[in-house]
Design an enzyme around this catalytic site. Structure first.
Site, PDB file in Angstrom:
ATOM      1  N   HIS A 174      -1.226   3.479   0.030  1.00  0.00           N
ATOM      2  CA  HIS A 174       0.106   3.123   0.375  1.00  0.00           C
ATOM      3  C   HIS A 174       0.624   4.830   0.259  1.00  0.00           C
ATOM      4  O   HIS A 174       1.876   4.939   0.314  1.00  0.00           O
ATOM      5  CB  HIS A 174       1.005   2.382  -0.279  1.00  0.00           C
ATOM      6  N   LYS A 231      16.681   2.282   0.175  1.00  0.00           N
ATOM      7  CA  LYS A 231      15.379   2.508  -0.132  1.00  0.00           C
ATOM      8  C   LYS A 231      15.349   3.366  -1.622  1.00  0.00           C
ATOM      9  O   LYS A 231      16.343   3.433  -2.022  1.00  0.00           O
ATOM     10  CB  LYS A 231      14.557   3.476   0.952  1.00  0.00           C
ATOM     11  N   ARG A 232      14.041   3.289  -2.215  1.00  0.00           N
ATOM     12  CA  ARG A 232      13.880   3.635  -3.548  1.00  0.00           C
ATOM     13  C   ARG A 232      14.477   5.250  -3.548  1.00  0.00           C
ATOM     14  O   ARG A 232      14.485   5.955  -2.351  1.00  0.00           O
ATOM     15  CB  ARG A 232      12.637   3.877  -4.168  1.00  0.00           C
ATOM     16  N   LYS A 261      12.368  11.175   0.169  1.00  0.00           N
ATOM     17  CA  LYS A 261      13.137  10.323   1.216  1.00  0.00           C
ATOM     18  C   LYS A 261      14.359  11.217   1.504  1.00  0.00           C
ATOM     19  O   LYS A 261      14.885  10.707   2.573  1.00  0.00           O
ATOM     20  CB  LYS A 261      13.490   8.829   0.642  1.00  0.00           C
ATOM     21  N   THR A 304       9.266   0.343   5.990  1.00  0.00           N
ATOM     22  CA  THR A 304       9.223  -0.978   6.744  1.00  0.00           C
ATOM     23  C   THR A 304      10.890  -1.312   6.975  1.00  0.00           C
ATOM     24  O   THR A 304      10.865  -2.014   7.847  1.00  0.00           O
ATOM     25  CB  THR A 304       8.773  -2.151   5.840  1.00  0.00           C
ATOM     26  N   LYS A 358      12.712  -3.188  10.056  1.00  0.00           N
ATOM     27  CA  LYS A 358      14.106  -4.159   9.968  1.00  0.00           C
ATOM     28  C   LYS A 358      15.005  -3.776  10.437  1.00  0.00           C
ATOM     29  O   LYS A 358      15.798  -4.545  11.154  1.00  0.00           O
ATOM     30  CB  LYS A 358      14.182  -4.563   8.287  1.00  0.00           C
TER      31      LYS A 358
HETATM   32  C1  26Y Z   1       1.025   4.118  -9.756  1.00  0.00           C
HETATM   33  C2  26Y Z   1       2.492   3.288  -9.991  1.00  0.00           C
HETATM   34  C3  26Y Z   1       3.231   2.916 -11.117  1.00  0.00           C
HETATM   35  C4  26Y Z   1       3.104   2.864  -8.478  1.00  0.00           C
HETATM   36  C5  26Y Z   1       3.783   1.924  -8.319  1.00  0.00           C
HETATM   37  C6  26Y Z   1       4.436   1.566  -7.263  1.00  0.00           C
HETATM   38  C7  26Y Z   1       2.687   3.740  -7.468  1.00  0.00           C
HETATM   39  C8  26Y Z   1       3.218   3.395  -6.231  1.00  0.00           C
HETATM   40  C9  26Y Z   1       4.093   2.419  -6.089  1.00  0.00           C
HETATM   41  C10 26Y Z   1       4.754   2.052  -4.797  1.00  0.00           C
HETATM   42  C11 26Y Z   1       4.434   2.362  -3.599  1.00  0.00           C
HETATM   43  C12 26Y Z   1       5.180   2.247  -2.526  1.00  0.00           C
HETATM   44  O1  26Y Z   1       6.032   1.286  -2.525  1.00  0.00           O
HETATM   45  N1  26Y Z   1       4.742   2.613  -1.295  1.00  0.00           N
HETATM   46  C13 26Y Z   1       5.343   2.319   0.004  1.00  0.00           C
HETATM   47  O2  26Y Z   1       4.336   1.245   0.636  1.00  0.00           O
HETATM   48  C14 26Y Z   1       5.052   0.720   1.653  1.00  0.00           C
HETATM   49  C15 26Y Z   1       4.353  -0.244   2.296  1.00  0.00           C
HETATM   50  O3  26Y Z   1       3.166   0.317   2.703  1.00  0.00           O
HETATM   51  C16 26Y Z   1       5.283   1.876   2.958  1.00  0.00           C
HETATM   52  O4  26Y Z   1       6.025   1.530   4.011  1.00  0.00           O
HETATM   53  C17 26Y Z   1       6.007   3.131   2.433  1.00  0.00           C
HETATM   54  O5  26Y Z   1       6.065   4.158   3.024  1.00  0.00           O
HETATM   55  C18 26Y Z   1       5.621   3.460   0.790  1.00  0.00           C
HETATM   56  O6  26Y Z   1       6.179   4.512   0.314  1.00  0.00           O
END
Ligand code: 26Y
Length: 817
Positions: free
Chosen positions: A359, A548-549, A554, A656, A660
């Site tokens: 991701h 979004k976060r 972003k 995503t 939406k």
């Molecule tokens: C390693 C750690 C603590 C960690 C925790 C959460 C690293 C990453 C994440 C979360 C990542 C995330 O949410 N990524 C997003 O995933 C979505 C679903 O595929 C994408 O649409 C989005 O672009 C991406 O930033």
């Protein structure tokens, strides 16, 4: 006993009433006259949950009887939000439930709002997992979601004096009425200790401690509720609750120490990847839920199969990012140490069973554990990983390519020394997927370039999708009703059928009704904004939304800088023909991410100045809605006119929210990043506002160097905006507050905010003009809704089923049997 027929099936409002009263009395223990909202909510959830149980058991039975291949989705995060409304709608029970509650004198909408929002995830990755659960149930694929039952989900955000403040979230305090505790389903989870080799060469792991993982099941129904899958979440429990010897010696606190340690594993969700602390706990969390899940699915497989070497024919395991990547080594360990297979055979089985979704390309977000930490927590796994790495190196050496072998190793022996979890997941999987076409492409060009050349055709792209049940039918009733009346309801279970509404874009009467639906949603949001942050906004203004976060890539910063430029322009010439706008922001910053938190403060400081300036009035308003989560998304998205998807090209894997918002009739302003590229292809270049550098441009700049100083000096507007922010125009009480932001942009603009500034402003002015032409704007928004049907999570799951899992998707008749 099995011959007894029990039925609690709801046919009409009378049944609902009877069941709710029964639940109030016999499950909650309350008399309706003395019941408070909490009790009504519990009773309603329990009554609705009953409706799932028969289908749930039938689904399980069908999987066993037909020996279907099962899918296991391992994810550290499931951002499921509230379940009640969606479940009621999926089951087609909304009318009788509403009627029953009204007759009982309870307020349905208020009960819905009182359900806690289960925030067991951070953002996109966690919400994707929740949408996928919905789709796997809808499609009738026998599947389990496996994750952690965090006591405290993602922190609650409040805004104090413009700054983000974090408070613990406590969704379990009022009880999670959807779940079934399974006290009989517990597994030992070992940690630490050492590996000792027996005289005949067999390695035996002697762990230093063993804790327990206990199962809690939530049934997940899809559209029409025929097939019901399970979300199984693990809670940490001690092997022994109290140390009696210590307790009897009067050492009360230390007598509980082991219990506290064990329970800590499922205590909190990590708020993103930017905190350095707690690496040890994070690794334990990952191993804890991965091991429990693998032990559980092996037990299930072996309960109806005796040949473990056929595992890949009946089991597909999806790793949601690298967080469960330890599964590669843990499945090997279980197959070798517990089931007596050879390393070679175990590795074949492991690879054929596992697949991995990536991701993110950002190197800092790719997990990596120091050898010291890894070896102390999981010594046996480190040995297994070294063995895999040896095999893998042999493949690499045999490939006769000019490869830097150090770069492809799982165990990094160069700087820092560590286990690269992305590499481990890649090498241990038969398929590795990106989450959009562009992202999969960039994976091959960047982080996994060498691994791709060693294992060609392992990488593929499966573009993300969202569930149309929650993200249109349930959250946007005005539009859903209009669509159903116009083209029927096929689109709810088959989103590509929504294309049938495209011709109505040319129908003035339909456009009028489409606008009316949007207006109704906007009025609802106006009320919420007023009551939550005390800002009055006009529903006739354009609602410009970025939710979004909070992350530098972003580029919420680019958005608020545009607002500053616009603010100055309005003040200079208030009488000009401005397009009124409300800029709405929502999003949490990781607690340790100082820059993201400073950007929140900047948004709020600019908002304070703009919103209180009488010269500006309704021409521009800025709103930061606190505590953005799934439930607030469900209210903001239907009301949006403009969707901000403005990440630095090449950095947002997919997105995503972009899907939406487009589905709910917002136009996108965005870069050619992630799934925006594919949204653009489908809605058509005329129906989206694309601007800025491409991923290729960004890559070139990273090589050749980018001089933001020169860009700033060459753009009067940009200079004015940065000078104002940097000199305290928005923070007179602390003029240097935003110095760090301006310095970053001036000397090290890693996210190319200054590079895209001019193009962004140009495109925003085009958006302004387009919005003024009501009829044409509505026509384009209808085409967005009509043409994004492909971004359904159902389509994404079909792609996974076909290209990765090799499982059948049963026909509707089979599910209904
Ligand atoms: C390693 C750690 C603590 C960690 C925790 C959460 C690293 C990453 C994440 C979360 C990542 C995330 O949410 N990524 C997003 O995933 C979505 C679903 O595929 C994408 O649409 C989005 O672009 C991406 O930033």
């Amino acid at each position: 006993a099995t011959a007894v027929t029990l039925s609690r099936r709801i046919e009409d409002a009378e049944d609902v009433k009877r069941l709710i009263i029964e639940k109030l009395k016999y499950a909650v223990g309350k008399d309706p006259e003395h019941s408070v909202r909490q009790d009504w909510s519990a009773a309603l959830i329990l009554a609705v949950r009953d409706q799932l149980v028969d289908h749930w058991m039938a689904s399980t039975r069908r999987a066993y009887d037909q020996d279907q291949k099962r899918v296991y989705y391992l994810s550290m995060e499931f951002l499921i939000g509230r379940l009640l409304k969606d479940t009621i709608i999926n089951l087609g029970l909304e009318a009788p439930v509403r009627e029953a509650l009204t007759e009982l004198g309870a307020d349905y909408d208020e009960i819905l709002r009182s359900e806690p929002d289960a925030a067991l995830g951070n953002g996109g990755l966690g919400r994707l997992a929740a949408c996928f659960l919905d789709s796997m149930s809808t499609l009738g694929i026998p599947a389990h979601g496996y994750g952690i039952r965090y006591e405290n989900g993602l922190f609650r955000q409040s805004i104090r004096d413009g700054w983000q403040a974090e408070e613990p979230e406590d969704w379990l305090v009022t009880g999670h009425n959807w779940e079934f505790e399974r006290p009989e389903v517990v597994y030992n989870i070992p940690f630490g200790g050492e590996v000792i080799t027996t005289p005949d060469g067999k390695p035996i792991w002697h762990p230093a401690e063993v804790m327990l993982a206990a199962a809690y099941d939530t049934p997940i129904a899809g559209w029409r509720g025929r097939h019901v899958n399970t979300l199984r979440l693990w809670a940490g429990k001690p092997a022994k609750r109290v140390d009696l010897d210590r307790f009897n010696r009067g050492e009360y606190l230390s007598a509980m120490e082991a219990a506290v340690r064990a329970e800590t594993v499922s205590r909190i969700l990590y708020p993103d990847d930017t905190t350095e602390e707690g690496k040890n706990l994070r690794l334990r969390q990952e191993f804890f839920f991965t091991s429990a899940s693998l032990q559980d699915l092996l037990r299930r497989y072996l309960s109806s199969h005796d040949d473990i070497t056929k595992l890949p024919e009946k089991v597909a395991i999806q790793l949601n990012d690298t967080h469960p990547a330890i599964a590669v080594a843990e499945l090997m360990r279980l197959l070798v140490d517990t089931h007596g297979l050879s390393m070679e055979v175990a590795f074949q089985l492991t690879r054929n069973t596992l697949s991995y979704t990536n991701h993110t390309l950002m190197p800092e977000a790719l997990e990596r554990w120091s050898l010291q930490l890894f070896g102390s927590v999981l010594p046996r796994h480190l040995d297994i990983i070294r063995w895999i790495d040896e095999q893998h190196l042999r493949t690499a050496a045999a490939a006769k390519r000019t490869l830097d072998l150090e770069r492809v190793r799982i165990v990094d022996h160069t700087n820092g020394q560590g286990v690269r979890m992305g590499h481990l997941a890649f090498v241990g999987s038969h398929r590795v997927n990106g989450v959009s076409a562009l992202h999969a492409d960039l994976m091959k060009q960047t982080v996994f370039h060498d691994l791709d050349s060693l294992y060609p055709s392992r990488i593929l792209g499966v573009t993300n999708g969202v569930t149309p049940r929650r993200w249109l039918h349930s959250c946007n009733k005005p539009l859903s009703d209009l669509l159903i009346e116009t083209i029927g309801e096929d689109w709810i279970g088959d989103l590509e059928a929504i294309e049938a509404v495209a011709p109505y874009a040319e129908d003035a009467a339909f456009r009028e009704r489409f606008r009316a639906a949007k207006h109704e949603n906007k009025c609802r949001l106006v009320t919420e904004i007023q009551s939550r942050v005390g800002i009055h906004v006009s529903p006739d203004a354009m609602f410009d939304v970025q939710i979004k976060r909070m992350h530098e890539y972003k580029r919420q910063l680019l958005n608020i800088m545009e607002a500053v430029a616009q603010y100055f322009a309005i003040r200079n010439d208030p009488a000009a023909d401005w397009t009124p706008r409300v800029k709405i922001f929502g999003g949490k910053a990781a607690p340790g991410y100082e820059m993201a938190k400073l950007i929140i403060k900047l948004i709020n400081d600019v908002a304070r100045a703009v919103n209180s300036d009488p010269v500006v009035g309704d021409r521009l308003k800025i709103v930061f809605l606190p505590n953005y989560n799934v439930s607030t998304a469900e209210r903001i998205i239907p009301a949006a006119d403009l969707s901000e998807q403005i990440s630095t090209a090449g950095m947002e894997a997919s997105g995503t929210g972009n899907m939406k918002l487009a589905l709910n009739g917002a136009l996108t302003i965005g870069t050619l990043d992630g799934a925006n590229v594919e949204i653009c292809d489908r809605v058509g270049r005329d129906n989206i506002h694309i601007f800025g550098l491409t991923a290729e441009d960004v890559a070139n700049y990273r090589v050749s160097g980018y001089d933001s100083r020169a860009v700033i000096d060459g753009n009067e507007t940009l200079k004015t905006v940065l000078d104002a922010i940097g000199s305290g125009v928005f923070s007179p009480e602390d003029p240097n507050r935003f110095r760090a932001i301006v310095d970053r942009l001036s000397y090290d603009d890693y996210f190319f905010v200054t590079a895209d500034f001019a193009a962004y402003l140009d495109e925003q002015r085009k958006v302004d003009r387009a919005f003024m032409d009501k009829e044409d704007w509505t026509r384009r928004t209808i085409l967005n809704t009509a043409r994004v049907g492909w971004f359904s999570a159902d389509r994404a799951i079909r792609d996974y089923a076909r290209e990765i899992w090799n499982v059948e998707t049963p026909s509707a008749e089979e599910i209904n049997q």
